[in-house]
Structure formats: C-alpha cells, structure tokens
Design an enzyme around this catalytic site. Sequence first.
Site, short mmCIF file in Angstrom:
data_model
loop_
_atom_site.label_atom_id
_atom_site.label_comp_id
_atom_site.label_asym_id
_atom_site.label_seq_id
_atom_site.Cartn_x
_atom_site.Cartn_y
_atom_site.Cartn_z
N GLY A 10 52.00 -3.65 5.89
CA GLY A 10 51.33 -2.36 6.49
C GLY A 10 50.00 -2.39 6.91
O GLY A 10 49.52 -3.41 7.09
N ARG A 87 48.62 12.44 -4.12
CA ARG A 87 49.06 11.04 -4.44
C ARG A 87 50.27 11.10 -5.35
O ARG A 87 51.24 10.37 -5.56
CB ARG A 87 48.01 10.41 -5.06
CG ARG A 87 46.78 9.96 -4.14
CD ARG A 87 45.80 9.06 -4.87
NE ARG A 87 44.98 8.58 -4.00
CZ ARG A 87 43.87 9.28 -3.57
NH1 ARG A 87 43.51 10.52 -4.15
NH2 ARG A 87 42.97 8.82 -2.68
N VAL A 117 47.38 -1.53 -5.56
CA VAL A 117 46.56 -0.68 -4.50
C VAL A 117 47.48 0.36 -4.26
O VAL A 117 47.05 1.65 -3.87
CB VAL A 117 46.42 -1.39 -3.20
CG1 VAL A 117 45.62 -0.51 -2.21
CG2 VAL A 117 45.44 -2.68 -3.55
N HIS A 174 41.86 7.67 -9.40
CA HIS A 174 41.53 7.75 -8.06
C HIS A 174 42.32 8.84 -7.47
O HIS A 174 43.51 8.92 -7.12
CB HIS A 174 42.23 6.48 -7.67
CG HIS A 174 42.28 6.09 -6.34
ND1 HIS A 174 40.74 6.13 -5.54
CD2 HIS A 174 42.97 5.77 -5.22
CE1 HIS A 174 40.94 5.74 -4.35
NE2 HIS A 174 42.13 5.62 -3.88
N1 APR Z 1 58.89 -4.31 -1.07
C1 APR Z 1 57.70 -4.93 0.02
N2 APR Z 1 57.20 -4.12 0.58
C2 APR Z 1 57.81 -2.88 0.69
C3 APR Z 1 58.67 -2.07 -0.12
C4 APR Z 1 59.30 -3.20 -1.23
N3 APR Z 1 60.14 -2.64 -2.02
N4 APR Z 1 58.77 -1.13 0.27
C5 APR Z 1 57.87 -0.48 1.00
N5 APR Z 1 57.39 -1.92 1.65
C6 APR Z 1 56.43 -1.92 2.76
C7 APR Z 1 56.70 -1.05 3.88
O1 APR Z 1 57.77 -1.70 4.85
C8 APR Z 1 55.41 -1.11 4.79
O2 APR Z 1 55.21 -2.14 5.51
O3 APR Z 1 55.04 -1.53 2.32
C9 APR Z 1 54.30 -1.33 3.55
C10 APR Z 1 53.42 -0.15 3.25
O4 APR Z 1 52.83 -0.03 4.55
P1 APR Z 1 52.24 1.22 5.19
O5 APR Z 1 52.99 2.24 5.36
O6 APR Z 1 51.41 1.00 6.46
O7 APR Z 1 51.17 1.96 4.07
P2 APR Z 1 49.53 1.52 3.75
O8 APR Z 1 48.83 2.30 4.74
O9 APR Z 1 49.51 0.16 4.09
O10 APR Z 1 49.41 1.96 2.30
C11 APR Z 1 49.91 1.29 1.44
O11 APR Z 1 48.35 1.60 -0.21
O12 APR Z 1 46.34 2.93 -0.12
C12 APR Z 1 47.56 2.84 -0.58
O13 APR Z 1 48.44 5.09 -0.66
C13 APR Z 1 48.67 3.90 -0.13
O14 APR Z 1 50.39 3.71 -1.60
C14 APR Z 1 49.72 3.39 -0.36
C15 APR Z 1 49.66 1.86 0.07
#
Ligand code: APR
Length: 307
Positions: A10, A87, A117, A174
């Site tokens: 993501g 959170r 993270v 955090h």
């Molecule tokens: N296995 C692998 N990837 C996964 C899974 C899983 N089981 N479940 C979800 N994902 C992926 C999603 O498909 C997505 O691409 O995790 C990614 C998360 O990306 P975003 O939704 O863009 O979130 P992002 O802004 O990157 O934040 C991720 O970091 O800072 C923290 O609070 C934030 O917990 C969040 C994390």
Amino acid sequence: MKKITVVGAGFVGATTVQRIAEKELGDVVMTDIVEGLPQGKALDLMESAPIEGFDVEIMGTNDYKDIQDSDVVVITAGLARKPGMTRDDLVKINSNIVGEVCENIKKYAPDSVVIVVTNPLDIMTYIAMKKTGFHPSRVFGMSGVLDSARFATFVAMELGCSARDVDAMVLGGHGDTMVPLPRHTTVSGVSITELMDDDTIDRLVERAVNGGAEIVELLKTGSAFYAPSAAITAMVESIVRDQHRILPAAVFLHGQYGHEGIYLGVPVKLGANGVEAILELDLTEAEQAMLDKSAEAVKVGISTLDI
Ligand code: APR
C-alpha cells in the site's frame, strides 16, 4: 547483498520500497494479498532504476515462499485509519492480518529482524513477537522515529531554522499518550526549553501528539506515508549497515522505565542483530507519570487480545 521484505504494497509499503531501493540498502521483496498489486508496483519501481541509477532487485509477489531467508522484514499490511477512527478501532482486524503474516515470517525467514508498522503499533508489535516466537531484540516497532520527526518539524517551523539541526525525543506509545520530551529536544545541542516559552512548547507538543490525526483529517481517504516510510528506512539502514544508531523504537520492556512485559517507545541502539541496548533516561516525575499513563493504555490494549 541484504534481502529486505516489505509486507503490504500500500502507500506505506510501496513508498518504503522506493526509499530502500534508492538508497541501495538491499534487494527488496514486496508482498501483498491483492494479486498484481505488488508485482505492478515492483515493476514500475524497477523501471525507475535506469533513471535513478540504483542497482538492486525489486520483486513483487503474493507468495510467502519468496521472502525466504530475508534479513529484515517490515510489516505494513493492514487497514489504515479512516477519519474519526482511532488506532484502537483497528485492533481486531489488524491483529488477524499481522498474526497470519508472522506465521509465514517464522516459517520462511526465521533469522530475520522484524519491524512492525501496522497500527495500533504497540499492540501489533506484541502480537508479532508472540506469533513469530522470535527473541524480542529481533521484533520491534516503528513509532518514535516518526513521532520525533514530526515534533522536530514543528520545532523547525516555529524557529524558522533547518529541520536538520533539530533532534527530538519522543517516548511512550504511538498514539494519543505519546510522551514528547522537550528537555531532550535540541537545536544544534541547545535544549528547546532555552529557546521557547512553555506555551509555545505545549502547542508544538500538542501538534506532535495529534500529528497522525492531522494528516488523516487532511487526506480523508488514508493516513500518512511519506514520513512513516522515511522513518522505517532509517531503521532498516541502521540494521543492514550495522550503524548502531540511537533511535526511539517500540521495544519489549523487561523492567526498564519501571515496566514489564509490554512494548513501549524508548531510545534503543539499533544494529545488525536488531535492538542491541535499551537506553534508560532519568525522567522527571511528570515525564514518568506520562510514560506510566502511556504504558497503562498499551496494557489495556494487550489485555483485550485473545492470544
Ligand atoms: N497480507 C498482506 N497484505 C495485506 C493483508 C494480508 N493479510 N491484508 C491487507 N494487506 C495489504 C492491503 O492489500 C494493502 O495493499 O496491506 C496494504 C495496506 O496498504 P494501505 O491500505 O495503503 O495502508 P497504508 O497507508 O500503507 O498503511 C499501512 O501502516 O501506518 C500504518 O496505520 C497504518 O496500519 C496501517 C499500515
């Protein structure tokens, strides 16, 4: 060449991969549950290599076998906070995701150092330690580098000086209970308590504490990723280059700062094997009380877990 895996392609994950590649910290594997997403972003990033001039491999995959023998694994998989969501609302969903990710890390990258993270950070890091079964020195969370960077940014903006000269220190969980330490926040060695009045400091502290929420309110559809990915990359660099940097991180406490059996943000020395030492600062009564409050919030979060 070191091998670094980033789980979650993501905003945070993909930007972290970009920063790691541009600094040539190692070959990178990016995984995600969504088919095509890590492959597409990895290919796009590789196509920037001739222009940026970096010489590492970036691979996107949906198969955990590809993380085999990684030196460092960064977990960003999960749901990001939406406006109005704390959170802590995320605990249930993200603990299942982090649990599943960690079972695969244990299986395929048993010697790795794991940086968590996914939020809520202090609780997810605890789950990662339990699920991998790794020694806590190899499982810790990215929080303090980001929180300190936010505080440092606001100090630099207030003073109209270069952010490079500001060194901030933030302890605790955090979240809303984080503990910025103005006494230990300096501008080229001078404490900000000598450079600003108390009201100004309180205002900057308040903004740092709400730093994540401020970005969420502006973005509306996601949370911060540029500063978080920079913070993750600094930690990865200290590990793969064995720099022994002193950085705040969410680490497992066994008596330090009067706390036991929880993850909390404190300054540590970070090298090739992960956390090499936990630094114990002398806190004032007020600072210790704030840290205790933060620890209590993390304890409550952990007590709701079913692990
Ligand atoms: N296995 C692998 N990837 C996964 C899974 C899983 N089981 N479940 C979800 N994902 C992926 C999603 O498909 C997505 O691409 O995790 C990614 C998360 O990306 P975003 O939704 O863009 O979130 P992002 O802004 O990157 O934040 C991720 O970091 O800072 C923290 O609070 C934030 O917990 C969040 C994390």
